[in-house]
Structure formats: structure tokens, C-alpha cells
Design an enzyme around this catalytic site. Structure first.
Site, mmCIF file in Angstrom:
data_model
loop_
_atom_site.group_PDB
_atom_site.id
_atom_site.type_symbol
_atom_site.label_atom_id
_atom_site.label_comp_id
_atom_site.label_asym_id
_atom_site.label_seq_id
_atom_site.Cartn_x
_atom_site.Cartn_y
_atom_site.Cartn_z
ATOM 1 N N ALA A 60 -35.691 57.594 -6.770
ATOM 2 C CA ALA A 60 -36.054 58.791 -6.004
ATOM 3 C C ALA A 60 -34.991 59.863 -6.236
ATOM 4 O O ALA A 60 -33.879 59.561 -6.684
ATOM 5 C CB ALA A 60 -36.132 58.434 -4.529
ATOM 6 N N GLY A 99 -36.882 53.716 -6.796
ATOM 7 C CA GLY A 99 -38.270 54.157 -6.812
ATOM 8 C C GLY A 99 -38.895 54.017 -8.198
ATOM 9 O O GLY A 99 -40.113 53.823 -8.327
ATOM 10 N N GLU A 102 -40.055 50.624 -8.425
ATOM 11 C CA GLU A 102 -41.232 50.479 -7.548
ATOM 12 C C GLU A 102 -42.494 50.982 -8.263
ATOM 13 O O GLU A 102 -43.538 50.336 -8.225
ATOM 14 C CB GLU A 102 -40.995 51.219 -6.225
ATOM 15 N N GLU A 122 -30.720 50.836 -3.970
ATOM 16 C CA GLU A 122 -30.811 51.556 -2.693
ATOM 17 C C GLU A 122 -29.754 51.125 -1.683
ATOM 18 O O GLU A 122 -29.276 51.932 -0.886
ATOM 19 C CB GLU A 122 -32.198 51.350 -2.058
HETATM 20 C C1 LIG Z 1 -42.576 57.186 2.567
HETATM 21 C C2 LIG Z 1 -42.017 56.980 1.264
HETATM 22 C C3 LIG Z 1 -40.807 56.129 1.241
HETATM 23 C C4 LIG Z 1 -40.279 56.127 -0.119
HETATM 24 C C5 LIG Z 1 -38.981 55.475 -0.144
HETATM 25 C C6 LIG Z 1 -38.451 55.445 -1.505
HETATM 26 C C7 LIG Z 1 -37.075 54.923 -1.443
HETATM 27 C C8 LIG Z 1 -36.542 54.736 -2.768
HETATM 28 O O1 LIG Z 1 -37.134 54.145 -3.610
HETATM 29 C C9 LIG Z 1 -35.225 55.277 -2.915
HETATM 30 C C10 LIG Z 1 -34.660 55.412 -4.249
HETATM 31 O O2 LIG Z 1 -35.205 55.332 -5.294
HETATM 32 S S1 LIG Z 1 -33.070 55.783 -4.060
HETATM 33 C C11 LIG Z 1 -32.524 56.090 -5.714
HETATM 34 C C12 LIG Z 1 -32.277 54.836 -6.431
HETATM 35 N N1 LIG Z 1 -31.634 55.133 -7.657
HETATM 36 C C13 LIG Z 1 -30.309 55.244 -7.739
HETATM 37 O O3 LIG Z 1 -29.570 55.051 -6.787
HETATM 38 C C14 LIG Z 1 -29.780 55.567 -9.088
HETATM 39 C C15 LIG Z 1 -28.684 56.559 -8.949
HETATM 40 N N2 LIG Z 1 -28.185 56.940 -10.230
HETATM 41 C C16 LIG Z 1 -27.386 56.163 -10.971
HETATM 42 O O4 LIG Z 1 -27.062 55.030 -10.653
HETATM 43 C C17 LIG Z 1 -26.846 56.762 -12.228
HETATM 44 O O5 LIG Z 1 -26.974 58.154 -12.094
HETATM 45 C C18 LIG Z 1 -27.579 56.306 -13.514
HETATM 46 C C19 LIG Z 1 -27.260 54.817 -13.759
HETATM 47 C C20 LIG Z 1 -29.046 56.490 -13.410
HETATM 48 C C21 LIG Z 1 -27.069 57.135 -14.691
HETATM 49 O O6 LIG Z 1 -25.669 57.086 -14.739
HETATM 50 P P1 LIG Z 1 -24.828 58.128 -15.603
HETATM 51 O O7 LIG Z 1 -23.402 57.763 -15.416
HETATM 52 O O8 LIG Z 1 -25.382 58.150 -16.956
HETATM 53 O O9 LIG Z 1 -25.125 59.559 -14.962
HETATM 54 P P2 LIG Z 1 -24.622 60.167 -13.583
HETATM 55 O O10 LIG Z 1 -23.428 61.013 -13.841
HETATM 56 O O11 LIG Z 1 -24.538 59.136 -12.529
HETATM 57 O O12 LIG Z 1 -25.864 61.077 -13.213
HETATM 58 C C22 LIG Z 1 -26.192 62.225 -13.968
HETATM 59 C C23 LIG Z 1 -26.624 63.307 -13.020
HETATM 60 O O13 LIG Z 1 -27.831 62.909 -12.381
HETATM 61 C C24 LIG Z 1 -27.704 62.947 -10.968
HETATM 62 N N3 LIG Z 1 -28.491 61.832 -10.435
HETATM 63 C C25 LIG Z 1 -28.456 60.557 -10.831
HETATM 64 N N4 LIG Z 1 -29.331 59.821 -10.152
HETATM 65 C C26 LIG Z 1 -29.940 60.666 -9.290
HETATM 66 C C27 LIG Z 1 -30.944 60.501 -8.317
HETATM 67 N N5 LIG Z 1 -31.535 59.309 -8.112
HETATM 68 N N6 LIG Z 1 -31.304 61.576 -7.599
HETATM 69 C C28 LIG Z 1 -30.754 62.773 -7.817
HETATM 70 N N7 LIG Z 1 -29.786 62.993 -8.728
HETATM 71 C C29 LIG Z 1 -29.398 61.942 -9.461
HETATM 72 C C30 LIG Z 1 -26.221 62.788 -10.709
HETATM 73 O O14 LIG Z 1 -25.856 63.323 -9.456
HETATM 74 C C31 LIG Z 1 -25.626 63.549 -11.872
HETATM 75 O O15 LIG Z 1 -25.704 64.915 -11.548
HETATM 76 P P3 LIG Z 1 -24.482 65.860 -11.933
HETATM 77 O O16 LIG Z 1 -23.288 65.272 -11.234
HETATM 78 O O17 LIG Z 1 -24.900 67.182 -11.380
HETATM 79 O O18 LIG Z 1 -24.374 65.790 -13.405
#
Ligand SMILES: CCCCCCCC(=O)CC(=O)SCCNC(=O)CCNC(=O)[C@H](O)C(C)(C)COP(=O)(O)OP(=O)(O)OC[C@H]1O[C@@H](n2cnc3c(N)ncnc32)[C@H](O)[C@@H]1OP(=O)(O)O
Ligand SMILES: NC(=O)C1=CN([C@@H]2O[C@H](COP(=O)(O)OP(=O)(O)OC[C@H]3O[C@@H](n4cnc5c(N)ncnc54)[C@H](O)[C@@H]3O)[C@@H](O)[C@H]2O)C=CC1
Length: 722
Positions: A60, A99, A102, A122
């Protein structure tokens, strides 16, 4: 956000929302529309969902959690996918998380590249997989695996996911063309058991036992966090009929979503990323300055820190030349390094082969001359300015012109160390935390003359060695130890006023720290603090003895020095604030001798002890540190509150579910924090650190709730007015 195209009789829905294809409002809408369109199109026989760029959706959009809801929610999108009459295949690469997983589990088939990872992270955001993830994973992978994956949040390799039934097929090469071939092999309609709601959860027969074992594990490992417990309850509900289980998941999800813990943990997610972005000036900042490559390294000093630093560098594949002052210390250091690596092998964190590869990259040496050709040196000798100046002076003569010279000093002024060289632009602090091979924080400390290139290089090095680098400006103690000094000083005064070490530690452990200040003191060694106090005394022209009660008008507790002089250095001598079965042992026992030392100390000093409340212990420990945190912002030593929070989270184990000390202050309310600081200032006038920070006063008395993102700007305005 979702590109729709057809390849023969297949509709391809390609999610295009860089960088991680998060399931933002437009993506959810695009997926829902795409499934509907494909189902209406008579030419289409099957549907592929795939991610453009580096990944399948990684979850998400976390930034949307704090905004009003828009468009279809993830469950509505998922149910639309599941009820599609035409088979839906999720084609997975990169990181299919939260998500994203999911959506994949709502799909009828899942095919992935071998390099892909899947997971439900999550829990780290204080949540549970709330779009039926807790109901669907146990239906493919079983109760035990689902509980483990969802409570740990770990990323599972595609191979492991295949073994557990999460994926149907692994492929190599071009994911889309493999998926198109796979689609061509499918029947036109969706078999009953490919809609996971129709399948019972696996492992139902042992569910109670699996739940109890998992619950005990999370209580031990994630004490204080509520999300893992709700995750387990939700997975257990997968034993119920699908709709009932989904309803329970929803209730447990909502409980978490509205909890302070989830908000704090989501704040931490963005704070951690913000902290790696650095800005010193228009010329020195992350955008304008590039790192130079670091291919070879040197470490000076193989004591507690040096050996841990060497292990960290070796594990990241960097060769290290380790220099000690004599053969005895060198041998001891090398043995310590071998011991740490062997420990990792015993814990199955690395193989013997990997350990041997690391050791082949280590070159022990007894002369600084051997460092003449390395790209970067980290000095970790005793905390003594003269010694460090001498070593940096020599390094400047010995090392090639480009070599970056780093000090692991925990308190000393980087500018003074830099002055011992003719290359102050290449001198910087790289402050690791004990144990250096475990603690994730790297507090990088720039001096007045440190160049942008040098800063960029150590920030980059931090990532290479898998640490979380945060940049701060030089001053005594930098951010971490400057704030920690307040925390520790208050802890020692609380001992004088009525607490015992284990009573204090218990309160702060219940607050959420993994160890209280006195257990940490024993772990680090009481000689460290002693040396720092002696150095400070020398530098400022005063003396400290075990009879000292005031230093330059400031209250001082000599209790720690009394323990030091009795040889009670902590775990390493088997005695410190606690006693241990033997030197080096981990389990701490209350020591009646320490109680006697404290009581005698108080009697001699004429201090009347009293009962101290939990609230007072927490407030004095945290608010004194928070006040110093605001001063760090005021001085520009820290450039944003997120940096301070990340330092505490990763350097001192501050509980993630409280966000960090600055975030914690914002949740209490700055007006309340300021009031209590004013109260303690009045109560303890002989401790000048209770004088409220100007910045805090300004923010607290503004009559508005100023968001954390504006605190640093307020600090700049504050300064320009001075
Ligand atoms: C009634 C309906 C109910 C519905 C309920 C639904 C509930 C859910 O299902 C809730 C969810 O999905 S919660 C989200 C779960 N996913 C995560 O936690 C993954 C988070 N991201 C990561 O682990 C790493 O970014 C990842 C491993 C993916 C990549 O790592 P990297 O080291 O390559 O890159 P990062 O520096 O971490 O990220 C790059 C830029 O992307 C932004 N970002 C990453 N994941 C995001 C996400 N999920 N949402 C928004 N922004 C996200 C991150 O902030 C970064 O941005 P900048 O710092 O601006 O570059
Ligand atoms: N112990 C801790 O928790 C932390 C310590 N630090 C800092 O790290 C530095 C090192 O601290 P520790 O490892 O705890 O000290 P330590 O006393 O365990 O190790 C220092 C090592 O430096 C060696 N050494 C001394 N002079 C030398 C020379 N001229 N050439 C080569 N080697 C020499 C000593 O033989 C000893 O092995 C200090 O600046 C300290 O303030 C920083 C973060 C945490």
C-alpha cells in the site's frame, strides 16, 4: 498508473507507479477498471498483473494512511480480482510486499522470477495485512508459516515461497513472455480451488498449539508491540468461515490503524529514509556531492570498537589492514574478530566458508606505515585527544593524498583532530555504536572543513556496510552522546535520590528500551565513561575524584567513578552495577555490595533518599534528553528531528513504537513537555541542562501545534534573531 494493453487474447495490466509501484489510489482504481474491462472484452481469455520497472507492487502507499480515503479500497479491488470469470495471473518480480502480496493472493495464479521476494512487512508499520492477507496466506502456506512470516515481516525468497505454496511457478528470463506462455496453458474458466476463499486453512488440527508457541515468541522478541499479537489473532481467525475471519481481521486492523503505535512506526519508516538525505549548505549536500570509491580500508586499534568495526567491514566484502600498538594487542584483537565471526557461524548467520573468506581479507599489522595505500582509515584507539592528534598527524604523512581519515571518537571535537593534519577536508567522524557489528547506527560527524565529497563517501560507506548513516555536526558528544549524557546523568542522580540500578532499569525497560542505563553501562564498560570524564576534566582544567560533588557549579555524581576505582568495570570484569557469574557473562544479578556502596555514598554526602515514582524516572530520563535534542536543533548540530529519532532508535534501542524521543515529545505535546522541564529546572537549579531550550520554549508557547517538519525552520529563524 496502470497501463492496459492486450497481447493476443491476454489483457496485461502493468502497474506503473515508480519507484516501488505502491498501491496508491490511482493504481487501485486502474486495477479495478482493468479487471472489469478485460472481463467485458470477449476477445480476452486471461489477465496478467505485472509491475513496470523494478518491482511488482511493494505494498500500500504508506503516505496515504494519514490522508482521507479515496477510491476503491484494496479489499474491493482484491475481491474484484478473485471474482473475475477469467483467470488472473500475478507475474512477480522485485519485492512483492504487503498489499502487493495480497493482490497476488487474490489472483488465481502466481508466477515469479527466481530473484523475487515476497512478504508481509506490515508488522513493522504497526499494522497487519488488512486486505485479507491474514486469511489467505494460511490457506496456501499453513498456519505456522503464515504466523511466522506475518509476525516477523521478513522477506521470503521466491524459492522458499514456492516450497510453501505461495507461488505456483518460478521462471527465468523474460517474466512477461513466460507469463504469457503460462496463461496459454490455463483452462478458460477459474477452477473452484484457485479462489482461495474456497480453500480451508492448512494446519487447523494444531492451530491452538501453533498459536501459543508463536505468541510466546512474539512476547519475548517483540515485547511492547501490539501489532504482532493482533497479527496472530487474525491468522488464527482464518480457521473460521471466510467472511467471519475477514471480519475479525478488519476489527484487529482498525484497532492497530488507530493506535499510537502504528502512527509512530509509520513515522519511523519515513524518518529512516529522510535521515539518509543530508544537507550542510548550498555547496555541500547530497545532490551536489559524489562519493569517492572505497575499495581498501584500514582500522587502527583492535579493542572493543575496532574489532567490531573490522568485522562490519569484512562482512561487507571490504579488505581491512588492522593496526595495533604491539603484537600482544594485535593477537588479542585478531582472536576477538575470529570469535565474533565464529559466533555468526554458530548462529548460522554465515557459513564457515564465508568466515574464511572474510579472514583472508584481514591483514594484521603493527605499523601505521602499512596504511599508506588504503582508501579510508578508521581510527579506534583510546579516547584521548593527544593520542588521536598524534596518530592523525602520522597518518597525514603516511597515507596517499586521497585517503579519507575517520575517527571513531565518541565525544572529541573533529575540528581539533583535523587540525593535526594538512588535509582537514578529508577528516571526518564515523561514530559506531557498541557492539559495532550489531548496532545499525553510524553517526557521521562533519567538521568545519570536512568536504562534501568526504561526507558523501562516509554516508555511502554506511550503506555499503549495511548501517543506517546519519550526519551531524561536530561538538562535544555530537548528538547521540550529548543527549545520552543527560539521560545517564539523570539516571545517576536518581540512584543518589532513592532508586537502585535494577529498579531504574526495570522502569526504562518497561518504557521499551531493551536494557536500562545501568545494564548498558555494564555492557559498554565503566572505564569508557571514566576516561571521557577524565579527558573532559583535563581539557577544561579541573580534577574529578570520588569525592567530587560539584564541577564548576554543576551537580556531579561520583558513584560510577567509585565503581570504576573498585575495579567494577561491568560485564568484562564480572562486576559493575550488577554482578555476573563470571567475567564476560551476560545475565545480570542484583548485587547487595552495590546497594551498600550507593547507601554509603548517600550517607557520606548527606543525601536523604526517597521513593521515586515511575513517572519521575521516565520524565527525568527522557525530558532531559529531549531538551538537549532541541538544543542540538537550535545549534544546527542536528539538522532535523528525524535524524535525532533515528539516532536513538538505532544507536540506543529506543522503542520503535514510540517513534524516537522527538516524536515522543510531539505525542505528549510540547507545551506539556516544556512545563515539566521548567518544573525540573526549578527543582534542580544546579543542573544547567534543565534550562529550557529556546527553541522548545518558542514552539511550546506559540499557541499552535507546529508540525515536526517545521521545527528545524523555527530553529533557523531563532538563530538568525540571536
Ligand atoms: C479497507 C482496506 C484495508 C486495506 C489494508 C491494506 C493494508 C496493507 O496491505 C498495508 C500495506 O501494504 S503496508 C505497505 C507494505 N509494504 C512495505 O512496508 C514496503 C515498504 N517498502 C520497503 O520495504 C522498501 O521501500 C522496498 C523493499 C520496497 C524497496 O527498498 P529500497 O531500499 O530499494 O527503496 P527505499 O529507499 O526504501 O524506497 C524508495 C522510495 O519509495 C518510498 N516507498 C517505499 N515503499 C513505499 C510504500 N509502501 N508507500 C509509499 N512510499 C514507499 C520510500 O519512502 C522511498 O521514497 P524516497 O525516500 O522519497 O526516495
Ligand atoms: N566502547 C564503546 O562503547 C564505544 C567507544 N567508542 C570510541 O571508540 C574508541 C575506541 O574505544 P574502545 O574500542 O572501547 O577502546 P579499547 O580500549 O577497547 O580499545 C582501544 C585499542 O586501541 C589500541 N591502541 C591504543 N593506542 C594505539 C596506537 N597508538 N596504535 C594502535 N593501536 C592503539 C589499544 O591497544 C586497544 O586495543 C574510543 O575513541 C571510544 O571513545 C565509540 C563508540 C562506543
Amino acid at each position: 498508473m496502470v497501463d492496459y494493453r492486450t497481447v493476443k487474447s491476454v489483457a496485461v495490466l502493468e502497474v506503473n507507479n515508480p519507484p516501488v509501484n505502491a498501491l496508491s489510489y490511482n493504481v487501485r482504481q486502474g486495477l479495478q477498471d482493468g479487471i472489469e474491462r478485460a472481463n467485458k472484452d470477449k476477445e480476452i481469455k486471461s489477465i496478467i498483473i505485472i509491475g513496470k520497472g523494478r518491482t511488482y507492487p511493494a505494498g500500500a502507499d504508506i503516505s496515504e494512511f494519514s490522508k482521507p480515503h479515496k477510491g476503491p479500497n484494496l479489499i474491493e479491488v482484491g475481491l474484484g480480482i478473485e471474482s473475475s470469470r477469467k483467470p488472473v495471473i500475478s507475474a512477480i518480480h522485485g519485492t512483492c510486499l504487503g498489499g502487493g502480496l495480497e493482490i497476488a493472493l487474490f489472483s488465481h495464479y502466481r508466477i515469479a522470477l527466481e530473484s523475487a521476494k515476497v512478504g508481509f512487512p506490515e508488522v513493522a508499520l504497526g499494522l497487519l495485512p488488512g486486505a485479507h492477507g491474514t486469511q489467505r496466506l494460511p490457506r496456501v502456506a499453513g498456519m505456522a508459516f503464515a504466523m511466522e512470516i506475518i509476525t516477523s515481516g521478513r522477506h521470503v525468497s521466491a524459492r522458499e515461497a514456492l516450497q510453501h505454496g505461495i507461488l505456483d511457478k518460478l521462471v527465468k528470463g523474460n517474466l512477461l513472455s513466460e507469463s504469457l506462455d503460462f496463461a496459454a496453458s490455463l483452462p478458460f474458466s477459474v477452477p473452484h480451488n484457485r479462489r482461495l476463499r474456497n480453500v480451508p486453512a492448512k494446519g487447523a488440527e494444531n492451530a491452538d498449539r501453533i498459536f501459543e508457541v508463536a505468541l510466546n515468541k512474539v512476547k519475548q522478541k517483540q515485547n511492547g508491540f501490539i501489532a504482532p499479537i493482533n497479527c496472530l489473532k487474525a491468522v488464527k481467525a482464518a480457521l473460521l468461515p471466510y467472511e467471519e475471519g475477514a471480519k475479525i481481521e478488519r476489527e484487529l486492523f482498525m484497532e492497530l490503524l488507530t493506535s499510537g503505535q502504528a502512527k509512530a512506526q509509520q513515522y519511523v519508516f519515513f524518518a529512516e529514509r529522510a535521515a539518509t538525505r543530508w544537507y550542510v549548505s548550498n555547496e555541500k549536500n547530497q545532490k551536489k556531492c559524489s562519493a569517492v570509491p572505497v575499495k581498501t580500508t584500514g582500522v587502527i586499534g583492535a579493542g572493543t570498537m575496532g574489532s567490531g568495526i573490522v568485522v562490519t567491514l569484512l562482512r561487507a566484502g571490504l579488505p581491512v589492514i588492522l593496526v595495533e600498538q604491539d603484537s600482544q594487542n594485535l593477537e588479542r584483537g585478531v582472536n576477538m574478530i575470529k570469535g565474533i565471526l565464529q559466533g555468526s557461524v554458530n548462529l548460522k548467520r554465515m557459513t564457515s566458508q564465508q568466515m574464511n573468506k572474510c579472514l583472508q581479507q584481514l591483514t594484521p599489522a603493527q605499523s601505521l606505515d602499512s596504511l599508506h595505500n588504503v582508501d579510508l582509515v578508521i581510527e579506534a584507539v583510546f579516547e584521548n585527544l593527544k593520542l588521536k592528534e598524534e596518530i592523525f598527524g602520522k597518518l597525514d604523512e603516511i597515507c596517499k593524498q586521497q585517503t579519507i581519515l575517520c575517527s571513531n571518537t565518541s565525544t572529541l571535537d573533529i575540528d581539533k583532530i583535523a587540525r593535526a593534519t594538512k588535509r582537514p577536508d578529508k577528516v571526518i567522524g564515523t561514530h559506531f555504536f557498541a557492539p559495532a557489528f550489531v548496532m545499525p547506527l553510524l553517526e557521521n560527524v562533519y567538521g568545519t572543513k570536512t568536504s562534501g565529497e568526504t561526507i558523501a563517501t562516509v554516508m555511502n560507506l554506511g550503506k555499503t556496510i549495511r548501517k543506517i548513516p546519519v550526519l551531524v555536526k561536530t561538538c562535544h558528544g555530537f548528538v547521540a552522546n550529548r543527549m545520552l549524557a543527560r539521560y545517564q546523568t539523570e539516571a545517576s542522580f536518581l540512584l543518589e535520590e532513592g532508586c537502585l540500578p535494577h529498579e531504574y532499569d526495570q522502569v526504562m525497560e518497561e518504557f521499551g528500551f531493551p536494557m536500562g542505563a545501568f545494564k548498558v553501562g555494564d555492557l559498554s564498560g565503566l572505564d569508557i565513561g571514566y576516561r571521557i570524564r577524565q579527558e573532559l576534566a583535563k581539557a577544561n582544567g579541573y580534577t574529578v575524584t570520588t569525592d567530587t560533588r560539584y564541577i564548576q557549579g554543576e551537580r556531579f555524581s561520583s558513584l560510577a567513578d567509585k565503581l570504576y576505582e573498585l575495579g567494577r568495570l561491568g560485564r568484562k570484569t564480572g562486576k559493575g552495577w550488577y554482578k555476573y557469574d563470571r567475567p564476560g557473562a551476560k545475565e545480570a544479578f542484583v548485587d547487595p555490595d552495590v546497594t551498600d556502596i550507593i547507601l554509603k555514598h548517600c550517607k557520606d554526602a548527606g543525601i536523604i533518599r526517597r521513593k521515586i515514582s515511575t513517572q519521575e524516572i521516565v520524565e527525568r530520563s527522557m525530558y532531559s534528553s529531549i531538551n538537549e535534542g532541541f538544543r542540538c536543533l537550535e545549534d544546527g548540530v542536528a539538522s532535523k528531528p528525524e535524524d535525532i529519532d533515528v539516532i536513538w532508535l538505532h544507536g540506543f534501542g529506543f522503542p520503535r513504537y514510540r517513534g524516537g524521543p522527538m516524536y515522543y515529545a510531539s505525542t505528549i505535546g510540547l507545551a506539556e513537555v516544556y512545563d515539566r522541564i521548567c518544573y525540573y529546572h526549578k527543582t534542580f537549579p544546579e543542573s544547567s541542562y534543565w534550562v529550557p531550550s529556546d527553541l522548545l520554549r518558542k514552539l511550546a508557547t506559540s499557541g499552535r501545534n507546529i508540525p515536526m517538519s517545521d521545527w528545524s525552520t523555527a530553529a533557523t529563524v531563532n538563530k538568525s534573531r540571536l
